[in-house]
Design a protein around this motif. Structure first.
Motif, PDB file in Angstrom:
ATOM      1  N   ARG A 149      60.687 -71.598 -19.140  1.00  0.00           N
ATOM      2  CA  ARG A 149      59.761 -72.183 -20.107  1.00  0.00           C
ATOM      3  C   ARG A 149      58.436 -72.412 -19.390  1.00  0.00           C
ATOM      4  O   ARG A 149      58.398 -72.510 -18.166  1.00  0.00           O
ATOM      5  N   LYS A 169      60.233 -71.078 -28.035  1.00  0.00           N
ATOM      6  CA  LYS A 169      59.593 -71.948 -29.018  1.00  0.00           C
ATOM      7  C   LYS A 169      58.073 -71.866 -28.903  1.00  0.00           C
ATOM      8  O   LYS A 169      57.529 -71.411 -27.899  1.00  0.00           O
ATOM      9  N   ASP A 216      64.795 -73.291 -30.757  1.00  0.00           N
ATOM     10  CA  ASP A 216      63.448 -72.751 -30.614  1.00  0.00           C
ATOM     11  C   ASP A 216      62.994 -72.066 -31.904  1.00  0.00           C
ATOM     12  O   ASP A 216      61.840 -72.205 -32.319  1.00  0.00           O
TER      13      ASP A 216
END
Lengths: 512, 512
Positions: free
Chosen positions: A171, A407, A487
Motif C-alpha cells: 500500500r 483502494k 478496497d
C-alpha cells in the motif's frame, strides 16, 4: 504558469475559499456509505465478470458474454438505454479452445503456458525436438534455413529468476502520498505520467527480443515451424502475457506461439544450452472470429432530472476488456465492477441526478485505448484537429478506474489544478477510509486520457498498488482471488460520491 | 541436567578450554574456501539432479536415473565403492506420463495441477460435469450414491487466498539467531524440534479434509468416480503436493486424483457454490513400477588412511528423493548437491583423511526417513530395542543438510551440548560467511534423526529459511531457479570443513 499548491495550501484553501456547494452533504454521504460499505454487490459483479464470463480479450466470445451480462444487469438495476455501442472497427476476435504442452524428453513435464493472443493452433497434436535459435538478427537465421520444418523453436534469451525479497502486496505509505500531493504541474507539452510499474529493464529486454523475433516471424512461417516458445515475464507459476499477434482482418500468417512460464522456459533453455535433447509434445487449438469486426462499448445512463442540466453529462468508466491468460480480475474487472457498483449504489438510494450520469465500459483498451478514443471521437471531438462537437461542452467530467484492486487513496488532477480544491473537499468524508490525497500529476496508460485529449476534465483515481505490478497486471494469475473486497467497496462508495457531487454541482468541473 | 550455555559462554569456553585440536587449520581452511567458493561445481551438480534427471519420487525412474548419475559422478571424482545399497522394501514406483485438464464450461481454461502421487490415470480422455460433494462424513455421502459414475468430483472446501504481505524470501535476523543460541537443552523425553514452518492452520484444515476424504475413498472407487479434484495449498501458480496414495505393493485401488492449484480449484468451487455448471476434460496417464520394490541409497567413500582410525567413520548425507510436481531442487537436490560438492572439494584438494568419509544420499525420506532409518538399522542398531552393532561405536558423527537453498548459519546440536564448543571453534573461519550460531536445540523432520535415534551424534545445519516454506517445500515450483548459488557454495565449503575436522580429530565427537 499554473500556481504550485501543496496539501497544506489545499486544506487552507478549502477552509477559506471553496464554494459552499462543494461541501459534501453529510446525509447523502451517510446513505452512500451505508449502501456501498454495508450492502455492497461489488464482489458479486466481479464474480460475474471474471469467474462466470471468463477472460474478455477484445472481440472474443468472452467479452461479448460479459458485455451482454452487463447490459442486462445495468437494465435490471433501472439504468436507461443500456446498450452496446460500436466505437469503430477493431478486427478479429480470438480465443483458446485447447492448450496442452509438455516435455517428453529428458522426461515428462507438463508446461504452464498460454497461446499468445491471436496466434494459430498446432492443427492437432505435434511432437518434436526443440531447436534453440541463437540469432541476434535475421542474417543469423541463415544457418537454420531448411532445418526448422515441423520443429519447436525457442530463442536463446531469458533472464534468471530473482528471489522474492519484497512483499507482492503493498500500500502507499503516507510519505509517498505526501510527495504526490506536493508534485508541481508539468510544463505544457511535457510527457504525462507513467502508468505505475510500466517499463523496466526486463520489459526493455523483452521489447528488444520481440523486435528481433518480429523480423524473424516471416522466415519462421516460411520454414513451417511447428511452434515457437517464448519466455514470459513472471515466475513461481505466474506469467505475464505480452502483446499478441495482429488482430487485423488482413493480418499476415504467423506461427503458433506459446508464452511459457519462466520456470518451464528456463528449464528447457538450460538443457539446450548444455547440449541436451529436449522433446516437446503439444496440442493447441485457437479460434478466430471475424464475422463482426466492430468494437463495442457498454453504455448506460441514469437520466438527469434538472430541466437545464439534464442535457449535461457526468461520465464514469473503465475498460472492460482484458488479456486472456487469467480472467482480468484486477485489469480491469475491478474498475468495471466498481463503476457498475457506483451506479447501482446511486440507483439503490433512489438518486435523481440533475445532470445525466453515463457509465461506459470500454473495449480494446489493451490494444491502445481504442474503445474510449473511438467513443470520444464520435461524441466529443478529434484530438488531432481539436475540432470539437457541441457535446464537448456539455460533459462536466469523466472519472476512470484502472489500476487494480487497491483502494482509492486520492485523485490525479491530470494537471487540472483548479479541480483540486473541489476534489479535496469531496474527499473529506472519506479520510477515515484512506482517501485524502490530491496530486496535480498526470497518470497515463488508460481511458481518461481519451477525454483529457479533447479538453474534457478526465481523471483517474490514485489506488494502492496492491499486487498489480508484481502479480496481476496481464498475468495468468489475474483472477478473482486477487480482489480485495474492502478496497473495492471503498472505491465504489467514493466514486458514487464523486458522481453524485459532479451531477449536482451548480457549475461544471473547471477545465484546464 | 545438561548445563545451559549461551553464545557468550561458548565463545569464552572456546578461548579458554577447547582442545587445541579443535582450532581450525588456517591453511586447510584457505584451500577449502578456494576450491569451494572459487571453483565450485555445486550448481552443475544441482543442474544434473534437477533439470537433467527430473523429479525423484521414491522408486520412480527419475530417482533411478539420478542415483545412477550420482554413482558414476562420485566414482569419476575418485570416491571408492560408489554403489546403490538397498535399505529394505519400499513398494511401487510411479510417474506421470501425461497430465492434461481444463474446464470446458463455462468456458475453456487449462488447469494447473498434478496427479497426486501413486494415483491411477483416467484411462484415456474423459469429459464430465463437476459434482460438488458437500460431506463432513461418510454418512453424508448417501445422497450421492449411484450418481457419481463417470463424474469428476470435488469437496466443498478450500481457503480463500491471502495477499502477499510478506516477502517470500527471508534470511534469519541476528536477533533470531541469538535467540537460537540461547536455547536450553530439552528435558529428556520431551518432543524434539519442529521442521521450520511445519503445521499451521491451513495444514490442519487440510489434514481434516484428508481424513474425511480417506474415509470416502473406497466409496468413490466403488461409485467409479472418473476423477477427484483436490485443493492444493499455495497460490499464484505455485502449489504444494501433499502425501500421495499408498505405494504398497498390495495397495487398495483409489480413484484418479489431481492436486489443483488454488486459483483453479477456487474458481470451480465458487462457480459450483453459485449453482453454475462446470464441465471438465482431462487426460491423465501414470505408470507404476513394481519389478523391484527395494529402496536404495547411494553410498560412496573416501577411505581413511590412518592405520587405527580408518576403521572409523564420518558420515554426511541428505535425502535424494523428492516429490514429483517440481524437480525437488531445494528439497533436497540442494542438500544432496552440497554433500556431493563437499566430497568433491575434499578430493580436489587431494585430502587423505584419517577416518573414512562416507557420503549417503538417502531415498524415501519423504515417506518417513525410510532410507536413513533402514541404513541405520542395518549398520548401527535398532532404535526400539537399542541393540547396537559394533559399528555404532566406530562412527564419529553424521551431518545432514535438508532445509532448502539457504546458506548455513550454524548447527543444531540436537541436545548434544558437549559438541557445542567444538563446532563453535570450527565455525570461526566462516563467521564472515554468516555461519556462527550454535544452538543446543533439536530440529526434526529429516535423516539425522535416524542416527540420533541410535545414539550416534547426528546433526543438521541451521540454514536461512529462503523461500522454503513460502514457495518451494514440496511445490511444483521447487525448481533449479530457486537455488541460490552463493548460498550453496558457502554450505559446501563449510560442510567440507566439518568433514575434514571430524575425520582428523583425535577423538570422536562426544556423545550425549
Amino acid at each position: 504558469m499554473i500556481k504550485r499548491f501543496t496539501t497544506t495550501a489545499l486544506v487552507l484553501g478549502f477552509c477559506v475559499s471553496v464554494f459552499a456547494q462543494d461541501a459534501p452533504d453529510a446525509a447523502i454521504v451517510q446513505k452512500l456509505r451505508k449502501e456501498g460499505l454495508e450492502n455492497s454487490k461489488v464482489m458479486d459483479i466481479a464474480f460475474n465478470l471474471t469467474d462466470v464470463n471468463g477472460p474478455r480479450l477484445s472481440n472474443s466470445p468472452g467479452l461479448k458474454r460479459a458485455q451482454d451480462w452487463a447490459v442486462k444487469q445495468l437494465t435490471d438495476w433501472g439504468l436507461k438505454n443500456a446498450h452496446l455501442e460500436s466505437w469503430g472497427t477493431f478486427g478479429k476476435g480470438w480465443q483458446v479452445d485447447k492448450y496442452y504442452a509438455a516435455t517428453t524428453l529428458p522426461y515428462y513435464h507438463a508446461i504452464i503456458a498460454s497461446p499468445k493472443a491471436w496466434t494459430p493452433g498446432t492443427n492437432g497434436p505435434i511432437k518434436s525436438s526443440v531447436v534453440l535459435i541463437k540469432a541476434d538478427s535475421v542474417a543469423d537465421l541463415a544457418k537454420y534455413k531448411g532445418k526448422l520444418a515441423g520443429k519447436i523453436v525457442m530463442m536463446d534469451a531469458g533472464a534468471p529468476l530473482q528471489s522474492g525479497l519484497k512483499p507482492d502486496f503493498t500500500r502507499y505509505a503516507d510519505t509517498t502520498l505526501a510527495k504526490m500531493a506536493e508534485a508541481k504541474p508539468m510544463a505544457p507539452g511535457a510527457r504525462g505520467g507513467q502508468r505505475p510499474g510500466g517499463a523496466n529493464n526486463m520489459m526493455a529486454q523483452m521489447m528488444k527480443m520481440r523486435e528481433v523475433r518480429a523480423a524473424m516471424s516471416a522466415m519462421l512461417v516460411e520454414e513451417k515451424v511447428a511452434l515457437i516458445l517464448t519466455y514470459a515475464r513472471g515466475g513461481q507459476g505466474t506469467f505475464f502475457t505480452s502483446n499478441g499477434a495482429s488482430y487485423a482482418l488482413d493480418a499476415k500468417p504467423v506461427s503458433p506461439e506459446l508464452e511459457v512460464v519462466a520456470e518451464d522456459y528456463l528449464h528447457i533453455l538450460r538443457l539446450l544450452r548444455a547440449g541436451k535433447t529436449v522433446e516437446l509434445e503439444a496440442d493447441i487449438k485457437t479460434s478466430f472470429y471475424d464475422q463482426d469486426p466492430q468494437g463495442y462499448n457498454v453504455i448506460a445512463e441514469i437520466p438527469g432530472t434538472d430541466k437545464k442540466l439534464k442535457e449535461e453529462l457526468v461520465m464514469i468508466g473503465g475498460h472492460f476488456d482484458s488479456w486472456h491468460a487469467g480472467t482480468g480480475a484486477t485489469d480491469n474487472a475491478a474498475g468495471s465492477a466498481v463503476m457498475m457498483e457506483a451506479v447501482r449504489i446511486l440507483k439503490a438510494i433512489d438518486f435523481k441526478p440533475k445532470r445525466t450520469i453515463r457509465i461506459a465500459l470500454w473495449s480494446s483498451e489493451e490494444q491502445g485505448l481504442f474503445g474510449s478514443r473511438g467513443y470520444v471521437a464520435k461524441h466529443f471531438g478529434d484530438p488531432k484537429t481539436m475540432v470539437l462537437t457541441p457535446d464537448q461542452k456539455k460533459i462536466s467530467a469523466y472519472y476512470n478506474l484502472d489500476n487494480g484492486t487497491g483502494k482509492i487513496r486520492g485523485v490525479y488532477l491530470q494537471g487540472n489544478a483548479a479541480a483540486g480544491p473541489i476534489f479535496q473537499s469531496w474527499l473529506t468524508p472519506f479520510a477515515d477510509l484512506g482517501a485524502k490525497t490530491i496530486t496535480v500529476s498526470n497518470t497515463g496508460g488508460t481511458d481518461h486520457q481519451a477525454f483529457d485529449a479533447v479538453g474534457i476534465p478526465g481523471f483517474q483515481f490514485i489506488q494502492d498498488p496492491a499486487d498489480y505490478n508484481t502479480r496481476t497486471h496481464h498475468s495468468n494469475m489475474d483472477t478473482y482471488d486477487r480482489l480485495v473486497e474492502d478496497d473495492l467497496k471503498q472505491a465504489s462508495t467514493i466514486v458514487a460520491s464523486f458522481v453524485y457531487n459532479t451531477s449536482q454541482r451548480d457549475a461544471q468541473i473547471p477545465r484546464k
